[in-house]
Design a protein around this motif. Structure first.
Motif, short mmCIF file in Angstrom:
data_model
loop_
_atom_site.label_atom_id
_atom_site.label_comp_id
_atom_site.label_asym_id
_atom_site.label_seq_id
_atom_site.Cartn_x
_atom_site.Cartn_y
_atom_site.Cartn_z
N LYS A 17 -20.88 33.72 23.88
CA LYS A 17 -21.75 32.58 24.20
C LYS A 17 -21.98 31.80 22.92
CE LYS A 17 -24.52 30.08 26.71
NZ LYS A 17 -24.00 29.34 27.89
N ILE A 54 -27.47 36.42 30.77
CA ILE A 54 -26.11 36.32 31.34
C ILE A 54 -25.91 37.43 32.39
CG2 ILE A 54 -23.64 36.54 30.86
CD1 ILE A 54 -24.20 35.21 28.12
N THR A 57 -27.45 36.83 35.69
CA THR A 57 -26.91 35.62 36.35
C THR A 57 -27.69 34.35 36.06
OG1 THR A 57 -28.07 35.56 38.50
CG2 THR A 57 -26.24 37.13 38.32
N PRO A 60 -24.77 30.97 32.21
CA PRO A 60 -23.32 31.19 32.23
C PRO A 60 -22.79 31.62 30.86
CG PRO A 60 -23.82 28.83 32.18
CD PRO A 60 -25.14 29.55 32.21
N GLU A 74 -18.38 36.73 38.02
CA GLU A 74 -17.71 35.47 38.36
C GLU A 74 -17.55 35.31 39.88
OE1 GLU A 74 -15.00 34.34 35.55
OE2 GLU A 74 -13.83 33.03 36.86
N ALA A 77 -21.97 36.66 42.05
CA ALA A 77 -23.28 36.64 41.37
C ALA A 77 -24.40 37.02 42.34
CB ALA A 77 -23.52 35.27 40.76
#
Ligand SMILES: Nc1ncnc2c1ncn2[C@@H]1O[C@H](COP(=O)(O)OP(=O)(O)OP(=O)(O)O)[C@@H](O)[C@H]1O
Length: 340
Positions: A17, A54, A57, A60, A74, A77
């Protein structure tokens, strides 16, 4: 604390991230078994909340794969959301409602019928020691009571996996210990817990395994015992009154680790009276003047400092903190707990 685990409850590979140029998570890998209590331990800004956000959920990722409770982030969720409970750093409670009303509201939001939700609410109030305060507004609760209620809120729908993001930050030492007991009780029920914390003592008390997170990378992972093996073992800690005696002592104990700044010499010991007596009789025969002598056993704090080069947050009561770096013993051969 549950100690036998088989199925993986959380599997994270190569999680990344970034915000602009800032890399917050730099290829994070985590595997957490069902029923395990796992602590992600790191200082402010190391990426703990980002990881929890993350995995739950809310945020992203830029890259990597995440599976929680058998659901892929992916593709599914919603599946993840159906099996998790999340308690954040700041209690998500309505201060104007009572504890009971907050729990009922959560049961309604989770579409649990009044009867089922209601029965669960009373049980949860009792389990978290809130029965007496159940009908008082949350605004009258102490910080510890709010955290307990927040935790109870996540259990309204009996999740398989609970994320606890710094659950005791801001609590006084007694409330922190009370909450530890509550979390330990939860762990006994077999739920998987991913806990983030800045407190080494908290990770030590609660977690089956600990990962040390620094600047978006896991720098070591293992049980508290594994991690403590990463630093040199127990030492007889000798502090000298002047530099001459310190230099002579450093020469007298060639196996010792000498720290000039504190005129301190750490002589490795196997924690027996014999090694302590030997060290002291050598001091006496060399006519060296001691300012202080103590036995130092490694703490997770030492591990953290050795791995990251900086101290974590201030500790709860009873945690010893060394005042000088402790060398990492890179020769450890333990299968877990190796620096990454
Ligand atoms: N929305 C955002 N935009 C830019 N930077 C962000 C954003 N959210 C987080 N960061 C940065 O990402 C880094 C990691 O933040 P994160 O909240 O995950 O750390 P943390 O380990 O949980 O720390 P803390 O204990 O302070 O909550 C920090 O440097 C933070 O400033």
């Amino acid at each position: 604390m549950t100690t036998t685990h088989s199925v993986n409850s959380i599997a994270v590979r190569g999680l990344r991230k970034t915000y602009g140029d800032k890399v917050v998570l730099d290829g994070l890998d985590l595997t957490i078994a069902a029923g395990e209590v796992f602590a992600l331990l790191g200082p402010n800004g190391s990426g703990k909340t980002t990881t929890v956000n993350i995995l739950s959920t809310l945020l992203p990722a830029d890259a990597g794969t995440v599976e929680v409770g058998g659901h892929d982030l992916e593709d599914d969720a919603d599946g993840i959301r159906s099996v998790i409970g999340v308690t954040g750093q700041f209690a998500a409670l309505d201060d104007l409602l009572t504890g009971r009303e907050n729990l009922r509201l959560m049961a309604d939001l989770r579409h649990l019928g009044r009867t089922a939700g209601g029965a669960g609410v009373d049980d949860l109030l009792a389990q978290f020691g809130l029965t007496d305060a159940a009908d008082k507004p949350v605004s009258t609760y102490s910080g510890g009571m709010k955290r307990r209620l927040d935790l109870a809120m996540t259990l309204v729908s009996t999740p398989d996996v609970i994320f606890l993001d710094e659950p005791t930050t801001g609590l006084d030492p007694r409330s922190r210990r009370d909450l530890w007991e509550t979390i330990a009780g939860l762990a006994h029920s077999g739920v998987t817990i991913l806990l983030t914390t800045q407190y080494l003592e908290e990770a030590d008390q609660l977690a089956d395994r600990i990962a040390v997170l620094d600047a978006g990378r896991i720098v070591a992972e293992g049980t508290a015992g594994d991690l403590k093996k990463l630093v040199h073992g127990a030492a007889v800690r000798l502090v000298f009154t002047d530099d001459t005696d310190f230099d002579r002592a450093a020469a007298t104990f060639p196996d010792a680790v000498a720290h000039a700044a504190g005129r301190r010499v750490d002589v490795p010991t196997d924690n027996t009276v014999r090694t302590l007596r030997e060290a002291l009789s050598r001091i006496e025969s060399e006519n060296l003047e001691l300012a202080d002598v103590s036995i130092h056993t490694p703490t997770l704090d030492d591990v953290f400092f050795a791995l990251t080069g900086h101290r974590p947050a201030s500790e709860g009561p009873g945690t010893e903190a060394a005042d000088q770096p402790v060398a990492v013993d890179q020769t450890t051969t333990h299968s877990e707990g190796v620096p990454r």
